[in-house]
Write a protein that holds these residues in place. Structure first.
Motif, PDB file in Angstrom:
ATOM      1  N   SER A  22     -22.203  31.502 -53.812  1.00  0.00           N
ATOM      2  CA  SER A  22     -20.927  31.019 -53.543  1.00  0.00           C
ATOM      3  C   SER A  22     -20.618  30.968 -52.024  1.00  0.00           C
ATOM      4  O   SER A  22     -20.104  29.839 -51.856  1.00  0.00           O
ATOM      5  N   GLU A  23     -21.033  31.389 -51.314  1.00  0.00           N
ATOM      6  CA  GLU A  23     -20.818  31.553 -49.830  1.00  0.00           C
ATOM      7  C   GLU A  23     -21.658  30.266 -49.310  1.00  0.00           C
ATOM      8  O   GLU A  23     -21.335  29.544 -48.126  1.00  0.00           O
TER       9      GLU A  23
ATOM     10  N   GLY B  42     -22.037  27.775 -51.230  1.00  0.00           N
ATOM     11  CA  GLY B  42     -21.566  26.355 -51.760  1.00  0.00           C
ATOM     12  C   GLY B  42     -22.316  25.669 -53.029  1.00  0.00           C
ATOM     13  O   GLY B  42     -22.218  24.851 -53.442  1.00  0.00           O
TER      14      GLY B  42
ATOM     15  N   ARG C  36     -19.198  27.765 -57.798  1.00  0.00           N
ATOM     16  CA  ARG C  36     -17.970  28.080 -57.657  1.00  0.00           C
ATOM     17  C   ARG C  36     -17.906  29.256 -58.636  1.00  0.00           C
ATOM     18  O   ARG C  36     -18.290  29.150 -59.997  1.00  0.00           O
TER      19      ARG C  36
END
Length: 230
Positions: free
Chosen positions: A103-104, A106, A109
């Motif tokens: 998630s970090e 990208g 989501r």
């Protein structure tokens, strides 16, 4: 609550946090130490979402912290076949660490809800529990993401997928599930214990996608084709 050992399930040494089941040394040795394609599970040499082959087909995102073949597979199988959940907590924690990292970066989501892969009522009666639901429930509590599974049901009492070819798995899962109209979620994570060919996940994902809902798959281990790990 499962009865938890006071020694690591793998090396049998005493561990500081018995509730984890597997010591940190053994766990780290079994987790992915390299980037993997979120589509097919292929070993990669740069951290990205999909390999070149998967970029052409837009596959489901499948997130797992480890390969089923690299040491932790027997403990994942023990949940389903022996109702042994001693490794559940450490594996869900490892999955959460992997999810946060992706998630970090990208690459995904986080979903609005979690959905566990359901069992047919006959199989549930025989087994007495649904390991996918137990994993999803654990993740739901730790991530504070609602667990939503009432409207997804398994309507076909399928043959066990283990031992079937890819084609047989596809036929086995065809029309096996039913999904009622859902609230307007945009993103869901489908939770299972292990993903092999992904035919179960694909069959369920199609039902959500017809309602314009994005699906990603979370599992404790991925039983990818061994050649993809080379």
């Amino acid at each position: 609550m499962p009865i938890l050992p006071n020694r690591c399930l793998m090396c049998h040494q005493g561990i500081v946090f018995p509730q984890k089941g597997v010591c940190s040394v053994c766990l780290d040795a079994c987790l992915y130490s390299y980037p993997v394609c979120l589509g097919c599970g292929r070993k990669m040499y740069v951290e990205t979402d999909f390999c070149g082959a998967c970029l052409n087909i837009s596959p489901l995102i499948i997130v797992a912290p480890c390969s089923y073949h690299q040491g932790l597979g027997p403990f994942v199988a023990a949940m389903k076949y022996q109702a042994q959940f001693a490794a559940l907590d450490c594996l869900t924690d490892a999955l959460i660490t992997r999810l946060i990292f992706l998630s970090e970066q990208g690459f995904l989501r986080m979903p609005q809800v979690l959905v566990s892969v359901p069992l047919h009522r006959q199989r549930l009666r025989q087994r007495g529990f649904n390991q996918a639901w137990m994993i999803a429930s654990n993740l739901s509590k730790k991530l504070n993401i609602p667990l939503f599974s009432q409207k997804l049901v398994r309507i076909k009492h399928t043959q066990a997928q283990a031992g079937l070819s890819g084609k047989q798995r596809r036929l086995n899962m065809k029309h096996a599930f039913e999904l009622e109209p859902t609230p307007q979620f945009q993103r869901v994570a489908l939770v299972d214990d292990v993903v092999t060919t992904g035919e179960t996940a694909k069959e369920i994902a199609r039902l959500f996608q017809r309602q314009h809902i994005h699906v990603q798959v979370w599992c404790l281990a991925r039983a990818e084709a061994p050649k993809l790990m080379e």
